[in-house]
Write an enzyme that holds these catalytic residues in place. Structure first.
Site, PDB file in Angstrom:
ATOM      1  N   HIS A 139      30.806 -44.724  21.572  1.00  0.00           N
ATOM      2  CA  HIS A 139      29.777 -43.638  21.255  1.00  0.00           C
ATOM      3  C   HIS A 139      29.429 -43.924  20.597  1.00  0.00           C
ATOM      4  O   HIS A 139      28.104 -43.942  21.227  1.00  0.00           O
ATOM      5  CB  HIS A 139      30.963 -42.699  20.983  1.00  0.00           C
ATOM      6  CG  HIS A 139      30.048 -40.857  20.668  1.00  0.00           C
ATOM      7  ND1 HIS A 139      29.929 -40.008  21.536  1.00  0.00           N
ATOM      8  CD2 HIS A 139      29.763 -40.959  19.849  1.00  0.00           C
ATOM      9  CE1 HIS A 139      29.134 -39.265  21.028  1.00  0.00           C
ATOM     10  NE2 HIS A 139      28.732 -39.466  19.529  1.00  0.00           N
ATOM     11  N   GLU A 140      30.129 -44.578  19.675  1.00  0.00           N
ATOM     12  CA  GLU A 140      28.370 -45.158  18.264  1.00  0.00           C
ATOM     13  C   GLU A 140      27.531 -46.099  18.800  1.00  0.00           C
ATOM     14  O   GLU A 140      26.381 -46.135  18.745  1.00  0.00           O
ATOM     15  CB  GLU A 140      29.139 -45.360  17.770  1.00  0.00           C
ATOM     16  CG  GLU A 140      30.186 -44.189  16.690  1.00  0.00           C
ATOM     17  CD  GLU A 140      29.318 -43.464  16.351  1.00  0.00           C
ATOM     18  OE1 GLU A 140      28.739 -43.435  16.230  1.00  0.00           O
ATOM     19  OE2 GLU A 140      30.132 -42.555  16.222  1.00  0.00           O
ATOM     20  N   HIS A 143      24.750 -43.999  20.776  1.00  0.00           N
ATOM     21  CA  HIS A 143      23.787 -43.915  20.514  1.00  0.00           C
ATOM     22  C   HIS A 143      22.474 -45.090  19.499  1.00  0.00           C
ATOM     23  O   HIS A 143      21.602 -44.349  19.494  1.00  0.00           O
ATOM     24  CB  HIS A 143      24.817 -43.238  18.529  1.00  0.00           C
ATOM     25  CG  HIS A 143      25.259 -41.841  18.573  1.00  0.00           C
ATOM     26  ND1 HIS A 143      24.164 -41.271  19.109  1.00  0.00           N
ATOM     27  CD2 HIS A 143      26.124 -41.356  18.508  1.00  0.00           C
ATOM     28  CE1 HIS A 143      25.110 -39.893  18.847  1.00  0.00           C
ATOM     29  NE2 HIS A 143      25.737 -40.076  18.531  1.00  0.00           N
ATOM     30  N   GLU A 220      24.403 -36.118  21.168  1.00  0.00           N
ATOM     31  CA  GLU A 220      25.631 -36.111  21.621  1.00  0.00           C
ATOM     32  C   GLU A 220      26.655 -36.185  22.918  1.00  0.00           C
ATOM     33  O   GLU A 220      27.478 -36.999  22.760  1.00  0.00           O
ATOM     34  CB  GLU A 220      26.715 -35.150  20.120  1.00  0.00           C
ATOM     35  CG  GLU A 220      26.702 -35.328  19.010  1.00  0.00           C
ATOM     36  CD  GLU A 220      26.777 -36.746  17.626  1.00  0.00           C
ATOM     37  OE1 GLU A 220      27.684 -36.621  18.727  1.00  0.00           O
ATOM     38  OE2 GLU A 220      25.768 -36.690  17.244  1.00  0.00           O
TER      39      GLU A 220
END
Length: 287
Positions: A139-140, A143, A220
C-alpha cells in the site's frame, strides 16, 4: 514541543523567504495582483518546502530508525520485501524505517518517486502476520509509485493560495465598507483588520480542508488497489480487517496523520483524510 517548534520554524522560514523574494521582485502586496502573488508564494511555498523536507521531518517527528544494516530477521525481511515491491512498481528503492509506537500504522513520504521513505510502527510489525504487513508495505509503495505526495502537495498549494487570497480580499472589502460609512474614513484599523483576517483564515481553511481530504481519500482507494495488484486483494483485505479491529490511530501528530495507512476517524466523512475501513474493504471486494 520539538514537533511544534519544527512546524513553526518551517512556516517562519517560508514567510521570510517569500517576503525577501517579493522585495527583490518589487511586488507590493497592497494591490490585488500583488496579493495574489503573495498568496501563491506563501501557499505553494509552504507546501513545497514541506514536501522537500518531508523525509527529514518524518524522521525527526516520529523518531524513525532507518534500516541500513538489518539487525534481525524482521528487519531483513522488511528491506527485502520493500525492495521487491519497489522493483515491481518501477520505482527506486525507498529508505525503509521503523518507529516505536504500539499502534498499527505505517506511512510513506518523500519529495519524489525515487526519493522516498517507507516506515512502519513496531506495533504493526509485531501485531500483524507477515502477509498483512506485506500488504501494508505494498500500500505504501503504491502511494510512492502513484506520486501521491507530489499530487497532494499541488492540491494543498492551490487550496492554501485560495485561502490566503480570499481571506485578505474579503477583509479589505469589509475595511472599505467600514471606511465608506465612517465619518472619519479610518476603516477598521490595523488590529481589527488582522483579527478579521485571522478568523477568515480559520473558517476558509476548515472549509478548504474538505477538498484536500476528498483527494486524500481517493488516493487511499488507489493505493489499496495498487497493493492488491502487488500482493493480491485477499492480503490487502486481511490487513484492513486487522486495522478495523484495532484502536483508532492517535500517535501521529496532526501534520502527519494523513500519511498513515490507519487514519483518524470522524463522525463526518468529509473531514476524514481516509475513507472508513469498511468502505475500503468493500471497494477491494468489488473490484
Amino acid at each position: 514541543m520539538k514537533r511544534v517548534f519544527l512546524l513553526i520554524a518551517t512556516n517562519i522560514a517560508v514567510l521570510l523567504v517569500a517576503s525577501l523574494i517579493m522585495s527583490i521582485l518589487g511586488v507590493n502586496p497592497s494591490t490585488m495582483s500583488g496579493l495574489l502573488v503573495f498568496a501563491a508564494l506563501i501557499g505553494f511555498g509552504g507546501s513545497f518546502v514541506s514536501l522537500k523536507i518531508s523525509k527529514w521531518m518524518a524522521k525527526k517527528t516520529m523518531g524513525c530508525e532507518v534500516i541500513t544494516n538489518p539487525r534481525d530477521s524482521d528487519e531483513k525481511w522488511l528491506v527485502e520485501t520493500v525492495a521487491r515491491q519497489a522493483e515491481q512498481a518501477g520505482i527506486k528503492m525507498p529508505e525503509v524505517a521503523v518507529y516505536h509506537s504500539p499502534e498499527l500504522n505505517a506511512f510513506a513520504t518523500g519529495p519524489s518517486k525515487n526519493n522516498s521513505l517507507v516506515a512502519v510502527s513496531t506495533g504493526l510489525l509485531h501485531g500483524m502476520s507477515r502477509d498483512e504487513v506485506e500488504a501494508v508495505l505494498a500500500h505504501e509503495v503504491s502511494h510512492v509509485a502513484n506520486g501521491d505526495m507530489v499530487t497532494l502537495t499541488l492540491i494543498q498549494g492551490v487550496v492554501n493560495t485560495f485561502v490566503i487570497f480570499a481571506a485578505r480580499a474579503i477583509a479589505r472589502a469589509i475595511d472599505t465598507f467600514v471606511s465608506s460609512n465612517d465619518e472619519e474614513g479610518e476603516g477598521m484599523g490595523v488590529f481589527a483588520y488582522m483579527a478579521v483576517v485571522f478568523v477568515l483564515d480559520m473558517i476558509l481553511g476548515i472549509l478548504a480542508s474538505t477538498i484536500v481530504h476528498y483527494f486524500s481519500r481517493i488516493r487511499e482507494y488507489r493505493a489499496d488497489a495498487g497493493a492488491a495488484k502487488l500482493v493480491g486483494a485477499n492480503k490487502m483485505i486481511a490487513a484492513l480487517e486487522r486495522l478495523r479491529q484495532g484502536p483508532e490511530s492517535n500517535a501521529m501528530p496532526a501534520q502527519m496523520s494523513a500519511l498513515g495507512i490507519n487514519g483518524k476517524r470522524s463522525a463526518a466523512e468529509f473531514f476524514m483524510s481516509h475513507p472508513p475501513l469498511e468502505k475500503r474493504i468493500e471497494a477491494l471486494r468489488n473490484q
